[in-house]
Design a protein around this motif. Structure first.
Motif, PDB file in Angstrom:
ATOM      1  N   GLN A  40       0.657  -1.141  -0.067  1.00  0.00           N
ATOM      2  CA  GLN A  40      -0.096  -0.114   0.050  1.00  0.00           C
ATOM      3  C   GLN A  40       0.973   1.186  -0.119  1.00  0.00           C
ATOM      4  O   GLN A  40       0.375   2.341  -0.597  1.00  0.00           O
ATOM      5  CB  GLN A  40      -0.952   0.058   1.133  1.00  0.00           C
ATOM      6  N   ALA A  41       2.087   1.109   0.726  1.00  0.00           N
ATOM      7  CA  ALA A  41       2.844   2.437   0.726  1.00  0.00           C
ATOM      8  C   ALA A  41       3.362   2.406  -0.714  1.00  0.00           C
ATOM      9  O   ALA A  41       3.522   3.744  -0.998  1.00  0.00           O
ATOM     10  CB  ALA A  41       4.181   2.140   1.480  1.00  0.00           C
ATOM     11  N   SER A  42       3.634   1.577  -1.561  1.00  0.00           N
ATOM     12  CA  SER A  42       4.230   1.638  -2.838  1.00  0.00           C
ATOM     13  C   SER A  42       3.002   2.145  -3.795  1.00  0.00           C
ATOM     14  O   SER A  42       3.420   3.171  -4.686  1.00  0.00           O
ATOM     15  CB  SER A  42       4.481   0.256  -3.403  1.00  0.00           C
ATOM     16  N   ILE A  43       1.807   1.830  -3.504  1.00  0.00           N
ATOM     17  CA  ILE A  43       0.668   2.509  -4.490  1.00  0.00           C
ATOM     18  C   ILE A  43       0.548   3.772  -3.931  1.00  0.00           C
ATOM     19  O   ILE A  43       0.595   4.745  -4.800  1.00  0.00           O
ATOM     20  CB  ILE A  43      -0.660   1.734  -3.977  1.00  0.00           C
ATOM     21  N   ASP A  44       0.594   4.045  -2.642  1.00  0.00           N
ATOM     22  CA  ASP A  44       0.240   5.681  -2.168  1.00  0.00           C
ATOM     23  C   ASP A  44       1.425   6.546  -2.525  1.00  0.00           C
ATOM     24  O   ASP A  44       1.159   7.649  -2.873  1.00  0.00           O
ATOM     25  CB  ASP A  44       0.362   5.605  -0.692  1.00  0.00           C
ATOM     26  N   SER A  45       2.589   5.948  -2.708  1.00  0.00           N
ATOM     27  CA  SER A  45       3.716   6.986  -3.050  1.00  0.00           C
ATOM     28  C   SER A  45       4.042   7.067  -4.588  1.00  0.00           C
ATOM     29  O   SER A  45       4.635   7.856  -4.892  1.00  0.00           O
ATOM     30  CB  SER A  45       4.943   6.387  -2.515  1.00  0.00           C
ATOM     31  N   GLY A  46       3.208   6.307  -5.253  1.00  0.00           N
ATOM     32  CA  GLY A  46       3.395   6.472  -6.835  1.00  0.00           C
ATOM     33  C   GLY A  46       4.379   5.389  -7.178  1.00  0.00           C
ATOM     34  O   GLY A  46       4.588   5.406  -8.390  1.00  0.00           O
ATOM     35  N   ALA A  47       5.050   4.784  -6.558  1.00  0.00           N
ATOM     36  CA  ALA A  47       6.213   3.939  -6.967  1.00  0.00           C
ATOM     37  C   ALA A  47       5.542   2.542  -7.890  1.00  0.00           C
ATOM     38  O   ALA A  47       6.141   2.348  -8.681  1.00  0.00           O
ATOM     39  CB  ALA A  47       6.770   3.181  -5.579  1.00  0.00           C
ATOM     40  N   ALA A  48       4.546   2.294  -7.373  1.00  0.00           N
ATOM     41  CA  ALA A  48       3.785   0.924  -8.226  1.00  0.00           C
ATOM     42  C   ALA A  48       3.403   1.627  -9.659  1.00  0.00           C
ATOM     43  O   ALA A  48       3.697   1.029 -10.476  1.00  0.00           O
ATOM     44  CB  ALA A  48       2.639   0.475  -7.510  1.00  0.00           C
ATOM     45  N   ALA A  49       2.919   2.822  -9.544  1.00  0.00           N
ATOM     46  CA  ALA A  49       2.804   3.345 -10.944  1.00  0.00           C
ATOM     47  C   ALA A  49       4.025   3.549 -11.831  1.00  0.00           C
ATOM     48  O   ALA A  49       3.943   3.363 -13.058  1.00  0.00           O
ATOM     49  CB  ALA A  49       1.904   4.786 -10.979  1.00  0.00           C
ATOM     50  N   ALA A  50       4.950   3.978 -11.288  1.00  0.00           N
ATOM     51  CA  ALA A  50       6.061   4.286 -11.977  1.00  0.00           C
ATOM     52  C   ALA A  50       6.911   3.120 -12.344  1.00  0.00           C
ATOM     53  O   ALA A  50       7.192   3.104 -13.579  1.00  0.00           O
ATOM     54  CB  ALA A  50       7.259   5.005 -11.052  1.00  0.00           C
ATOM     55  N   ALA A  51       6.661   1.977 -11.512  1.00  0.00           N
ATOM     56  CA  ALA A  51       7.219   0.765 -12.143  1.00  0.00           C
ATOM     57  C   ALA A  51       6.449   0.096 -13.206  1.00  0.00           C
ATOM     58  O   ALA A  51       6.771  -0.493 -14.163  1.00  0.00           O
ATOM     59  CB  ALA A  51       7.233  -0.338 -10.923  1.00  0.00           C
ATOM     60  N   HIS A  52       5.108   0.273 -13.058  1.00  0.00           N
ATOM     61  CA  HIS A  52       4.086  -0.017 -14.189  1.00  0.00           C
ATOM     62  C   HIS A  52       4.601   0.540 -15.336  1.00  0.00           C
ATOM     63  O   HIS A  52       4.571   0.137 -16.549  1.00  0.00           O
ATOM     64  CB  HIS A  52       2.752   0.103 -14.003  1.00  0.00           C
ATOM     65  N   ALA A  53       4.806   1.919 -15.416  1.00  0.00           N
ATOM     66  CA  ALA A  53       5.168   2.816 -16.740  1.00  0.00           C
ATOM     67  C   ALA A  53       6.439   2.150 -17.302  1.00  0.00           C
ATOM     68  O   ALA A  53       6.565   2.121 -18.364  1.00  0.00           O
ATOM     69  CB  ALA A  53       4.947   4.220 -16.150  1.00  0.00           C
ATOM     70  N   ARG A  54       7.455   1.968 -16.189  1.00  0.00           N
ATOM     71  CA  ARG A  54       8.699   1.429 -16.814  1.00  0.00           C
ATOM     72  C   ARG A  54       8.490   0.078 -17.705  1.00  0.00           C
ATOM     73  O   ARG A  54       9.144  -0.155 -18.458  1.00  0.00           O
ATOM     74  CB  ARG A  54       9.753   1.408 -15.653  1.00  0.00           C
ATOM     75  N   LEU A  55       7.713  -0.723 -16.823  1.00  0.00           N
ATOM     76  CA  LEU A  55       7.445  -2.046 -17.640  1.00  0.00           C
ATOM     77  C   LEU A  55       6.733  -1.786 -18.967  1.00  0.00           C
ATOM     78  O   LEU A  55       7.346  -2.681 -19.956  1.00  0.00           O
ATOM     79  CB  LEU A  55       6.347  -2.836 -16.784  1.00  0.00           C
ATOM     80  N   LEU A  56       5.662  -1.075 -19.022  1.00  0.00           N
ATOM     81  CA  LEU A  56       5.276  -0.722 -20.399  1.00  0.00           C
ATOM     82  C   LEU A  56       6.253  -0.108 -21.368  1.00  0.00           C
ATOM     83  O   LEU A  56       6.219  -0.468 -22.630  1.00  0.00           O
ATOM     84  CB  LEU A  56       4.068   0.228 -20.164  1.00  0.00           C
ATOM     85  N   GLU A  57       7.350   0.404 -20.875  1.00  0.00           N
ATOM     86  CA  GLU A  57       8.257   1.069 -21.872  1.00  0.00           C
ATOM     87  C   GLU A  57       9.131  -0.187 -22.232  1.00  0.00           C
ATOM     88  O   GLU A  57       9.638  -0.101 -23.588  1.00  0.00           O
ATOM     89  CB  GLU A  57       9.058   2.254 -20.971  1.00  0.00           C
ATOM     90  N   VAL A  58       9.515  -0.905 -21.588  1.00  0.00           N
ATOM     91  CA  VAL A  58      10.122  -2.016 -21.758  1.00  0.00           C
ATOM     92  C   VAL A  58       9.499  -3.157 -22.657  1.00  0.00           C
ATOM     93  O   VAL A  58      10.231  -3.357 -23.827  1.00  0.00           O
ATOM     94  CB  VAL A  58      10.539  -2.902 -20.358  1.00  0.00           C
ATOM     95  N   ILE A  59       8.461  -3.372 -22.560  1.00  0.00           N
ATOM     96  CA  ILE A  59       7.496  -3.962 -23.429  1.00  0.00           C
ATOM     97  C   ILE A  59       7.486  -3.476 -24.726  1.00  0.00           C
ATOM     98  O   ILE A  59       7.737  -4.037 -25.833  1.00  0.00           O
ATOM     99  CB  ILE A  59       6.171  -4.258 -22.731  1.00  0.00           C
ATOM    100  N   ALA A  60       7.187  -2.096 -24.837  1.00  0.00           N
ATOM    101  CA  ALA A  60       6.966  -1.277 -26.052  1.00  0.00           C
ATOM    102  C   ALA A  60       8.545  -1.533 -26.848  1.00  0.00           C
ATOM    103  O   ALA A  60       8.481  -1.539 -28.151  1.00  0.00           O
ATOM    104  CB  ALA A  60       6.804   0.090 -25.723  1.00  0.00           C
ATOM    105  N   ALA A  61       9.569  -1.416 -26.165  1.00  0.00           N
ATOM    106  CA  ALA A  61      10.851  -1.039 -26.859  1.00  0.00           C
ATOM    107  C   ALA A  61      10.954  -2.802 -27.264  1.00  0.00           C
ATOM    108  O   ALA A  61      11.806  -2.893 -28.512  1.00  0.00           O
ATOM    109  CB  ALA A  61      11.846  -0.748 -25.757  1.00  0.00           C
ATOM    110  N   SER A  62      10.835  -3.725 -26.642  1.00  0.00           N
ATOM    111  CA  SER A  62      11.106  -5.079 -27.250  1.00  0.00           C
ATOM    112  C   SER A  62      10.134  -5.429 -28.290  1.00  0.00           C
ATOM    113  O   SER A  62      10.636  -6.262 -29.127  1.00  0.00           O
ATOM    114  CB  SER A  62      11.049  -6.268 -25.889  1.00  0.00           C
ATOM    115  N   VAL A  63       9.010  -4.655 -28.373  1.00  0.00           N
ATOM    116  CA  VAL A  63       8.168  -5.156 -29.536  1.00  0.00           C
ATOM    117  C   VAL A  63       8.638  -4.236 -30.719  1.00  0.00           C
ATOM    118  O   VAL A  63       8.133  -4.788 -31.932  1.00  0.00           O
ATOM    119  CB  VAL A  63       6.665  -4.832 -29.169  1.00  0.00           C
ATOM    120  N   GLY A  64       8.869  -2.967 -30.489  1.00  0.00           N
ATOM    121  CA  GLY A  64       9.327  -2.091 -31.450  1.00  0.00           C
ATOM    122  C   GLY A  64       9.921  -2.452 -32.743  1.00  0.00           C
ATOM    123  O   GLY A  64      10.038  -2.512 -33.517  1.00  0.00           O
TER     124      GLY A  64
END
Length: 64
Positions: A40-64
């Motif tokens: 919950q601290a990860s969610i509340d601090s925005g760390a979970a959202a940042a990790a999700h965004a990084r994951l999406l970037e990695v996926i996009a780069a590997s598909v691209g």
């Protein structure tokens, strides 16, 4: 996405408990309560959202 924005409710509860179990099995926390608090601290601090965004970037780069 509402979860990553900090929305309360059953989805947050289940995700937090699931993450807590993973943290416990990995030896990062000593009990489920500590894992839930960490998740919950990860969610509340925005760390979970940042990790999700990084994951999406990695996926996009590997598909691209």
């Amino acid at each position: 996405m509402a979860l990553l924005d900090g929305a309360p409710g059953p989805v947050r509860d289940i995700v937090s408990l699931n993450a807590a179990a993973g943290l416990l099995v990995a030896g990062i926390v000593d009990d489920l309560g500590a894992g839930v608090r960490a998740a919950q601290a990860s969610i509340d601090s925005g760390a979970a959202a940042a990790a999700h965004a990084r994951l999406l970037e990695v996926i996009a780069a590997s598909v691209g």
